[in-house]
Design a protein around this motif. Sequence first.
Motif, PDB file in Angstrom:
ATOM      1  N   GLU A 104      -6.500  -3.202   4.466  1.00 18.34           N
ATOM      2  CA  GLU A 104      -7.029  -2.788   3.172  1.00 18.34           C
ATOM      3  C   GLU A 104      -8.537  -2.608   3.275  1.00 18.34           C
ATOM      4  N   THR A 139      -7.371   1.368  -6.348  1.00 20.73           N
ATOM      5  CA  THR A 139      -6.375   0.348  -6.692  1.00 20.73           C
ATOM      6  C   THR A 139      -5.247   0.294  -5.665  1.00 20.73           C
ATOM      7  N   GLU A 140      -5.041   1.373  -4.937  1.00 17.23           N
ATOM      8  CA  GLU A 140      -4.005   1.385  -3.899  1.00 17.23           C
ATOM      9  C   GLU A 140      -4.497   0.783  -2.589  1.00 17.23           C
ATOM     10  N   PRO A 144      -8.096  -7.587  -2.526  1.00 15.09           N
ATOM     11  CA  PRO A 144      -8.629  -8.393  -3.636  1.00 15.09           C
ATOM     12  C   PRO A 144     -10.084  -8.774  -3.390  1.00 15.09           C
ATOM     13  N   SER A 168      -9.237  -3.704 -13.955  1.00 12.39           N
ATOM     14  CA  SER A 168      -8.842  -4.089 -12.602  1.00 12.39           C
ATOM     15  C   SER A 168      -9.954  -4.771 -11.813  1.00 12.39           C
ATOM     16  N   PHE A 194     -12.314  -6.504  -7.231  1.00 12.39           N
ATOM     17  CA  PHE A 194     -10.983  -5.975  -7.540  1.00 12.39           C
ATOM     18  C   PHE A 194      -9.970  -7.111  -7.652  1.00 12.39           C
ATOM     19  N   THR A 195      -9.140  -7.053  -8.669  1.00 11.28           N
ATOM     20  CA  THR A 195      -8.118  -8.077  -8.845  1.00 11.28           C
ATOM     21  C   THR A 195      -6.795  -7.452  -9.252  1.00 11.28           C
ATOM     22  N   THR A 196      -5.733  -8.000  -8.685  1.00  7.26           N
ATOM     23  CA  THR A 196      -4.375  -7.577  -9.062  1.00  7.26           C
ATOM     24  C   THR A 196      -3.648  -8.725  -9.742  1.00  7.26           C
TER      25      THR A 196
END
Length: 256
Positions: A104, A139-140, A144, A168, A194-196
């Motif tokens: 990532e 986002t893809e 994190p 996000s 960034f957080t999911t």
Amino acid sequence: MTGKDDYYNRAKQEGYRARSAYKLQQLDETANLFDDGDTVVDLGAAPGGWLQVAAEEVGPQGKVVGVDLQRIDDLDAHQVSTIPGDMTEEETRDRLRRELGGSEADVVISDMAPNMTGEYELDHARSVHLARTAYETATEFLKPGGDFVAKVFQGKDLDDLEADIEESFQYVRRVDPDASRDSSSEVYLVAKGFTTAPVATGDQLTVEITDTGAEGDGIATVEGFTVFVAGADEGETVEVAVTDVKPNFAFAERVE
């Protein structure tokens, strides 16, 4: 000649492919985007000024992948690779996945801009569309805690775009680099953290405390996501309110 016009000459003298290189330098100074060894995805990367800056900032152990429909001449930096293509096409996204090798990205940056028509509202709308494409890519592909930068022209849809991106990330701010031209309506949205997470601040839910953290807080999991609960003991099932959400965990308190 104004101070901002000097950026063009500086770029020529210092070997950058575009004056926009200084925009990314200033964005990094403002938001601390890059660390040694980071993996960076650069959208709309031609002619390569942002690739040059990103490569300098992440160092020889980092990785920088540029994507653009236009040809990008090879750079003298082994950590930089490029992909010709359109990020709205699945083929291009597949190529990016393969180039990242299943990893990532730490940072996704976008300097994409539409072909200008001279109709301000239309140009604004097109820039928002490109920024949303960049956001969907982020986002893809972001890990994190990763960061995101996108250029957009100011206008009526900017507030909604910023609000959507903020859902996000830990926070989003607008940055206007000094290297932007005086006549430009562009602004950069810089999103950090960034957080999911499957929970949000203010959520109330019932959780089972399955462990105890180093600070004595109870630990629960929600869809594999860690939630620290103050004053809760292992084995309890408690109703909690989420008080703070980080990229990899959240804090909550009992609801009495």
